[in-house]
Design a protein around this motif. Structure first.
Motif, PDB file in Angstrom:
ATOM      1  N   GLN A  11      -7.995  39.001 -40.425  1.00 10.20           N
ATOM      2  CA  GLN A  11      -7.511  38.379 -41.670  1.00 10.20           C
ATOM      3  C   GLN A  11      -8.534  39.566 -42.621  1.00 10.20           C
ATOM      4  O   GLN A  11      -8.334  39.985 -43.555  1.00 10.20           O
ATOM      5  N   TRP A  34      10.634  46.737 -43.603  1.00  5.53           N
ATOM      6  CA  TRP A  34      10.295  45.445 -44.479  1.00  5.53           C
ATOM      7  C   TRP A  34      10.521  45.646 -45.798  1.00  5.53           C
ATOM      8  O   TRP A  34      10.225  46.741 -46.354  1.00  5.53           O
ATOM      9  N   SER A 149      10.968  40.654 -45.586  1.00  4.10           N
ATOM     10  CA  SER A 149      11.905  40.422 -44.584  1.00  4.10           C
ATOM     11  C   SER A 149      11.896  41.780 -43.568  1.00  4.10           C
ATOM     12  O   SER A 149      12.033  42.853 -44.304  1.00  4.10           O
ATOM     13  N   PRO A 309      -0.242  44.750 -36.093  1.00  3.12           N
ATOM     14  CA  PRO A 309      -0.378  43.947 -37.100  1.00  3.12           C
ATOM     15  C   PRO A 309      -0.737  44.433 -38.313  1.00  3.12           C
ATOM     16  O   PRO A 309       0.033  44.445 -39.598  1.00  3.12           O
ATOM     17  N   ARG A 312       2.214  46.490 -39.484  1.00  4.82           N
ATOM     18  CA  ARG A 312       3.296  45.511 -40.183  1.00  4.82           C
ATOM     19  C   ARG A 312       2.874  45.103 -41.716  1.00  4.82           C
ATOM     20  O   ARG A 312       3.590  45.047 -42.504  1.00  4.82           O
ATOM     21  N   HIS A 313       1.667  44.875 -41.744  1.00  2.94           N
ATOM     22  CA  HIS A 313       0.984  44.426 -42.917  1.00  2.94           C
ATOM     23  C   HIS A 313       0.979  45.402 -44.195  1.00  2.94           C
ATOM     24  O   HIS A 313       1.642  44.998 -45.071  1.00  2.94           O
ATOM     25  N   ASN A 318       6.049  39.926 -44.128  1.00  3.30           N
ATOM     26  CA  ASN A 318       5.665  38.417 -44.091  1.00  3.30           C
ATOM     27  C   ASN A 318       4.623  37.920 -43.109  1.00  3.30           C
ATOM     28  O   ASN A 318       3.623  37.227 -43.384  1.00  3.30           O
ATOM     29  N   ASP A 319       5.288  38.514 -41.749  1.00  2.00           N
ATOM     30  CA  ASP A 319       4.596  37.706 -40.859  1.00  2.00           C
ATOM     31  C   ASP A 319       3.954  39.009 -39.910  1.00  2.00           C
ATOM     32  O   ASP A 319       4.681  39.200 -38.536  1.00  2.00           O
ATOM     33  N   PRO A 323       4.274  37.203 -32.361  1.00  2.00           N
ATOM     34  CA  PRO A 323       4.548  35.572 -32.445  1.00  2.00           C
ATOM     35  C   PRO A 323       4.158  35.117 -31.121  1.00  2.00           C
ATOM     36  O   PRO A 323       4.007  35.719 -30.142  1.00  2.00           O
TER      37      PRO A 323
END
Length: 394
Positions: A11, A34, A149, A309, A312-313, A318-319, A323
């Motif tokens: 975070q 995304w 998405s 991550p 992606r961020h 969003n995620d 996973p």
């Protein structure tokens, strides 16, 4: 500086950055990215009431017939015909329904006899049978895909049929990469027994394959403060600088002071994680810095938990986190200490077992693994048959 846990570190890393600027991309470049904003339908789908079968458009009230066939409707155009209760129109899959028709009599249940269409089977059991109603998939203005998405092949198909030809994405992220260490040589160049082929750069480039990044690989930088400072200076045009090695506390671990020498500020250093404790994160202006450990397994685990991550961020996901899934342990595992353990493992038939070797330099066990078992800090012993959280490795 005290150790911070994995979730807190993730975070804090995300808080150092935000999604990069938006850019409209054609479909050929949009796969795997995304969305930067919501995607709305620009048309009704279907555009009209359409037949879902080959047969005859009829009015349900006219059953059981017979009917007079007054024309034909084929896919690709509007149907201007208007029919009465005992009239029918020959129709084909995807063709527009004529006015007055509310169902389709499939051709396998009908015949033409003496110039009349007659029922030979059960026929449609309700109005609307074998009809795709206008807007039944979606109507103009419907939300097709939400902001953040990830767009795959099926989403591209949805966007195309929804009326789009370009998609609102985020621009490509620039990643600068270098490995540190006097012992490192390029793969295939080993001359002395002490030479160590540099595997981290190869691995990280492969892990980033398919992501919306361009990579500037600066290669191997020796354990020299001036050389590493210069490498950082060259890399500051990137969005993310990734290093491997030199992130610990030894005399030759110079990545942190080299980054600070170019004006960088370290946000956190050292994670309550095994393997991967000596991880550094910081920022210089808009450039993010992620210093991964030099041991290849540690580099892989921290790239899985932090580098991917982060990409992606910054790409607007969003995620962004990997996973998690649950699997059943096939053997007992010991309690953990104050650090989270990410254990190389093999998933088979819904079960999971740890690899024999968990040394942070042991690449063979990493290559054989297809999962990481997550053991939180201060966990008690795990027993055979227990459910454990797992990250599956693609």
């Amino acid at each position: 500086m005290s150790l911070i846990d994995v979730e807190q570190a993730q975070q804090r890393l995300f808080s150092l950055s935000s999604a990069v600027e938006a850019d409209d991309l054609p479909f050929a470049q949009a796969h795997g990215r995304w969305l930067s904003c919501d995607l709305m339908a620009l048309r009704d789908q279907p555009w009209s009431d359409l037949s879902a079968m080959d047969g005859y458009a009829i009015r349900y009230a006219g059953l059981p017939g017979p009917w007079t066939v007054i024309g034909e409707s084929a896919a690709g155009g509007d149907c201007a015909l208007e029919m009465g209760t005992h009239e029918a129109v020959r129709i084909f899959t995807g063709a527009a329904m004529p006015k007055g028709a509310d169902c389709v009599l499939v051709q396998e249940e009908a015949e033409i006899r003496a110039g009349q269409l007659v029922l030979t089977g059960e026929g449609p059991d309700r109005p609307g049978k074998h009809v795709r109603a206008r807007g039944s998939d979606f109507a103009n203005g419907t939300l097709l895909l939400g902001k953040g998405s990830k767009v795959g092949a099926r989403h591209l198909a949805l966007a195309a049929i929804g009326g789009h030809s370009i998609l609102p994405m985020h621009r490509t992220i620039k990643v600068a990469l270098f490995s540190t260490g006097n012992e490192l040589v390029e793969p295939g160049m080993q001359g002395r027994p002490a030479d160590l082929p540099a595997s981290n750069g190869v691995m990280l480039r492969a892990m980033l394959t398919g992501m919306p990044v361009t990579i500037d690989d600066l290669g191997i930088i020796p354990d020299d403060l001036a050389a590493q400072t210069n490498a950082f200076r060259r890399a500051l045009t990137a969005d993310i600088i990734v290093t491997t090695g030199g992130a610990s506390v030894g005399d030759h671990d110079l990545v942190k002071p080299a980054f600070e020498a170019v004006g960088g500020s370290v946000d956190f250093w050292r994670i309550a994680l095994r393997p991967g404790k000596p991880l550094i994160a910081g920022r210089k202006d808009r450039t993010l810095f992620l210093g991964l450990p030099g041991n290849p397994v540690s580099a892989f685990v921290t790239a899985t938990l932090f580098l991917l991550p982060l990409v992606r961020h910054m790409s607007g996901a969003n995620d962004p986190l990997p996973p998690l899934t649950s699997k059943i342990l096939t053997q007992d595992m010991p309690a953990t200490s104050a650090r989270a353990n990410y254990i190389r493992a093999i998933v088979e038939n819904g079960n999971v077992r740890p690899c024999a070797s968990q040394d942070s330099a042991a690449l063979l066990s990493l290559a054989n693994a297809n999962a990481l078992i997550i053991r939180p800090p201060h966990s008690g012993p795990a027993k055979k048959g227990d459910q454990v959280e797992v990250i599956l490795l693609s």
